[in-house]
Design a protein around this motif. Sequence first.
Motif, PDB file in Angstrom:
ATOM      1  N   LEU A   1       0.834  -1.193   0.000  1.00 44.39           N
ATOM      2  CA  LEU A   1       0.000   0.000   0.000  1.00 44.39           C
ATOM      3  C   LEU A   1       0.869   1.243   0.000  1.00 44.39           C
ATOM      4  O   LEU A   1       1.864   1.316   0.719  1.00 44.39           O
ATOM      5  CB  LEU A   1      -0.920   0.003   1.219  1.00 44.39           C
ATOM      6  N   VAL A   2       0.489   2.215  -0.803  1.00 47.83           N
ATOM      7  CA  VAL A   2       1.107   3.528  -0.777  1.00 47.83           C
ATOM      8  C   VAL A   2       0.166   4.521  -0.104  1.00 47.83           C
ATOM      9  O   VAL A   2       0.520   5.168   0.881  1.00 47.83           O
ATOM     10  CB  VAL A   2       1.475   4.014  -2.187  1.00 47.83           C
ATOM     11  N   ALA A   3      -1.038   4.632  -0.633  1.00 50.13           N
ATOM     12  CA  ALA A   3      -2.024   5.541  -0.071  1.00 50.13           C
ATOM     13  C   ALA A   3      -3.396   5.190  -0.600  1.00 50.13           C
ATOM     14  O   ALA A   3      -3.527   4.694  -1.717  1.00 50.13           O
ATOM     15  CB  ALA A   3      -1.691   6.996  -0.411  1.00 50.13           C
ATOM     16  N   THR A   4      -4.411   5.450   0.201  1.00 54.16           N
ATOM     17  CA  THR A   4      -5.786   5.287  -0.239  1.00 54.16           C
ATOM     18  C   THR A   4      -6.584   6.517   0.154  1.00 54.16           C
ATOM     19  O   THR A   4      -6.220   7.246   1.080  1.00 54.16           O
ATOM     20  CB  THR A   4      -6.464   4.041   0.370  1.00 54.16           C
ATOM     21  N   ILE A   5      -7.679   6.716  -0.546  1.00 50.81           N
ATOM     22  CA  ILE A   5      -8.558   7.840  -0.253  1.00 50.81           C
ATOM     23  C   ILE A   5      -9.995   7.428  -0.525  1.00 50.81           C
ATOM     24  O   ILE A   5     -10.292   6.778  -1.535  1.00 50.81           O
ATOM     25  CB  ILE A   5      -8.159   9.084  -1.074  1.00 50.81           C
ATOM     26  N   SER A   6     -10.884   7.782   0.376  1.00 51.63           N
ATOM     27  CA  SER A   6     -12.293   7.503   0.189  1.00 51.63           C
ATOM     28  C   SER A   6     -12.940   8.634  -0.588  1.00 51.63           C
ATOM     29  O   SER A   6     -12.354   9.700  -0.793  1.00 51.63           O
ATOM     30  CB  SER A   6     -12.993   7.335   1.539  1.00 51.63           C
ATOM     31  N   SER A   7     -14.174   8.407  -1.012  1.00 50.64           N
ATOM     32  CA  SER A   7     -14.887   9.447  -1.748  1.00 50.64           C
ATOM     33  C   SER A   7     -15.149  10.678  -0.890  1.00 50.64           C
ATOM     34  O   SER A   7     -15.362  11.769  -1.431  1.00 50.64           O
ATOM     35  CB  SER A   7     -16.202   8.900  -2.302  1.00 50.64           C
ATOM     36  N   SER A   8     -15.120  10.505   0.436  1.00 50.96           N
ATOM     37  CA  SER A   8     -15.322  11.623   1.339  1.00 50.96           C
ATOM     38  C   SER A   8     -14.019  12.337   1.698  1.00 50.96           C
ATOM     39  O   SER A   8     -14.041  13.357   2.384  1.00 50.96           O
ATOM     40  CB  SER A   8     -16.014  11.169   2.619  1.00 50.96           C
ATOM     41  N   GLY A   9     -12.893  11.782   1.259  1.00 51.08           N
ATOM     42  CA  GLY A   9     -11.618  12.428   1.479  1.00 51.08           C
ATOM     43  C   GLY A   9     -10.754  11.859   2.575  1.00 51.08           C
ATOM     44  O   GLY A   9      -9.653  12.383   2.817  1.00 51.08           O
ATOM     45  N   SER A  10     -11.196  10.809   3.244  1.00 51.44           N
ATOM     46  CA  SER A  10     -10.370  10.181   4.270  1.00 51.44           C
ATOM     47  C   SER A  10      -9.191   9.480   3.615  1.00 51.44           C
ATOM     48  O   SER A  10      -9.355   8.783   2.616  1.00 51.44           O
ATOM     49  CB  SER A  10     -11.183   9.180   5.079  1.00 51.44           C
ATOM     50  N   THR A  11      -8.017   9.636   4.196  1.00 54.52           N
ATOM     51  CA  THR A  11      -6.804   9.104   3.585  1.00 54.52           C
ATOM     52  C   THR A  11      -6.034   8.198   4.525  1.00 54.52           C
ATOM     53  O   THR A  11      -6.103   8.330   5.743  1.00 54.52           O
ATOM     54  CB  THR A  11      -5.871  10.236   3.132  1.00 54.52           C
ATOM     55  N   VAL A  12      -5.306   7.287   3.933  1.00 54.84           N
ATOM     56  CA  VAL A  12      -4.377   6.426   4.640  1.00 54.84           C
ATOM     57  C   VAL A  12      -3.081   6.421   3.847  1.00 54.84           C
ATOM     58  O   VAL A  12      -3.104   6.281   2.620  1.00 54.84           O
ATOM     59  CB  VAL A  12      -4.914   4.989   4.785  1.00 54.84           C
ATOM     60  N   TYR A  13      -1.954   6.564   4.538  1.00 55.06           N
ATOM     61  CA  TYR A  13      -0.655   6.558   3.893  1.00 55.06           C
ATOM     62  C   TYR A  13       0.251   5.525   4.525  1.00 55.06           C
ATOM     63  O   TYR A  13       0.209   5.300   5.735  1.00 55.06           O
ATOM     64  CB  TYR A  13       0.040   7.919   4.023  1.00 55.06           C
ATOM     65  N   ALA A  14       1.080   4.933   3.718  1.00 51.61           N
ATOM     66  CA  ALA A  14       2.156   4.131   4.254  1.00 51.61           C
ATOM     67  C   ALA A  14       3.130   5.041   4.991  1.00 51.61           C
ATOM     68  O   ALA A  14       3.368   6.182   4.577  1.00 51.61           O
ATOM     69  CB  ALA A  14       2.883   3.399   3.136  1.00 51.61           C
ATOM     70  N   ASP A  15       3.697   4.533   6.077  1.00 50.64           N
ATOM     71  CA  ASP A  15       4.639   5.338   6.842  1.00 50.64           C
ATOM     72  C   ASP A  15       5.820   5.802   5.992  1.00 50.64           C
ATOM     73  O   ASP A  15       6.345   6.903   6.189  1.00 50.64           O
ATOM     74  CB  ASP A  15       5.157   4.549   8.044  1.00 50.64           C
ATOM     75  N   SER A  16       6.211   4.994   5.044  1.00 53.03           N
ATOM     76  CA  SER A  16       7.373   5.304   4.233  1.00 53.03           C
ATOM     77  C   SER A  16       7.172   6.501   3.312  1.00 53.03           C
ATOM     78  O   SER A  16       8.151   7.085   2.837  1.00 53.03           O
ATOM     79  CB  SER A  16       7.778   4.085   3.404  1.00 53.03           C
ATOM     80  N   VAL A  17       5.917   6.866   3.049  1.00 49.61           N
ATOM     81  CA  VAL A  17       5.649   7.977   2.145  1.00 49.61           C
ATOM     82  C   VAL A  17       4.977   9.147   2.828  1.00 49.61           C
ATOM     83  O   VAL A  17       4.839  10.220   2.220  1.00 49.61           O
ATOM     84  CB  VAL A  17       4.795   7.534   0.936  1.00 49.61           C
ATOM     85  N   LYS A  18       4.571   8.972   4.063  1.00 51.95           N
ATOM     86  CA  LYS A  18       3.868  10.027   4.779  1.00 51.95           C
ATOM     87  C   LYS A  18       4.739  11.279   4.861  1.00 51.95           C
ATOM     88  O   LYS A  18       5.914  11.213   5.208  1.00 51.95           O
ATOM     89  CB  LYS A  18       3.481   9.540   6.175  1.00 51.95           C
ATOM     90  N   GLY A  19       4.141  12.402   4.542  1.00 57.62           N
ATOM     91  CA  GLY A  19       4.864  13.660   4.539  1.00 57.62           C
ATOM     92  C   GLY A  19       5.513  13.988   3.213  1.00 57.62           C
ATOM     93  O   GLY A  19       5.933  15.130   3.002  1.00 57.62           O
ATOM     94  N   ARG A  20       5.614  13.027   2.332  1.00 66.83           N
ATOM     95  CA  ARG A  20       6.194  13.241   1.015  1.00 66.83           C
ATOM     96  C   ARG A  20       5.172  13.098  -0.103  1.00 66.83           C
ATOM     97  O   ARG A  20       5.234  13.812  -1.101  1.00 66.83           O
ATOM     98  CB  ARG A  20       7.347  12.263   0.761  1.00 66.83           C
ATOM     99  N   PHE A  21       4.252  12.157   0.057  1.00 66.25           N
ATOM    100  CA  PHE A  21       3.249  11.893  -0.963  1.00 66.25           C
ATOM    101  C   PHE A  21       1.899  12.418  -0.508  1.00 66.25           C
ATOM    102  O   PHE A  21       1.576  12.389   0.678  1.00 66.25           O
ATOM    103  CB  PHE A  21       3.107  10.386  -1.225  1.00 66.25           C
ATOM    104  N   THR A  22       1.100  12.852  -1.453  1.00 68.40           N
ATOM    105  CA  THR A  22      -0.251  13.294  -1.172  1.00 68.40           C
ATOM    106  C   THR A  22      -1.211  12.673  -2.171  1.00 68.40           C
ATOM    107  O   THR A  22      -1.013  12.800  -3.379  1.00 68.40           O
ATOM    108  CB  THR A  22      -0.374  14.825  -1.241  1.00 68.40           C
ATOM    109  N   ILE A  23      -2.230  12.012  -1.659  1.00 67.11           N
ATOM    110  CA  ILE A  23      -3.244  11.436  -2.519  1.00 67.11           C
ATOM    111  C   ILE A  23      -4.455  12.365  -2.545  1.00 67.11           C
ATOM    112  O   ILE A  23      -4.811  12.968  -1.531  1.00 67.11           O
ATOM    113  CB  ILE A  23      -3.639  10.016  -2.058  1.00 67.11           C
TER     114      ILE A  23
END
Length: 120
Positions: A47-69
């Motif tokens: 997993l890198v990142a996921t986003i729901s239709s309402s905007g809730s997001t989940v990021y892998a720790d390895s990309v948090k702060g660098r990647f934006t979904i």
Amino acid sequence: QVQLVESGGGLVQPGESLRLSCVASGSGSSINAMGWYRQAPGRERELVATISSSGSTVYADSVKGRFTISRDNAKKTVYLQMNSLKPEDTAVYYCNAGLHAAWAARYGYWGKGTQVTVSS
């Protein structure tokens, strides 16, 4: 059936940025979650990142702060802005979509992937 098409991958140097896009076509009635996974040589898909239709997001720790979904529901498109890229980010990036993230990862729709290579 839903088709997912990724774009935006390429070759960049460490510290540079890329933005990936994934466009969904077909009926989107079963799609709530969209996300990005990646698979590097010799590694399992993760997993890198996921986003729901309402905007809730989940990021892998390895990309948090660098990647934006982010996503545009009207365009049925999900984006992954990747900043401060590192060589360890090198992988094929796959778009994923489905009813919710956990379900989508196992049973949802997948794109064919786009290659991201970070190298000097």
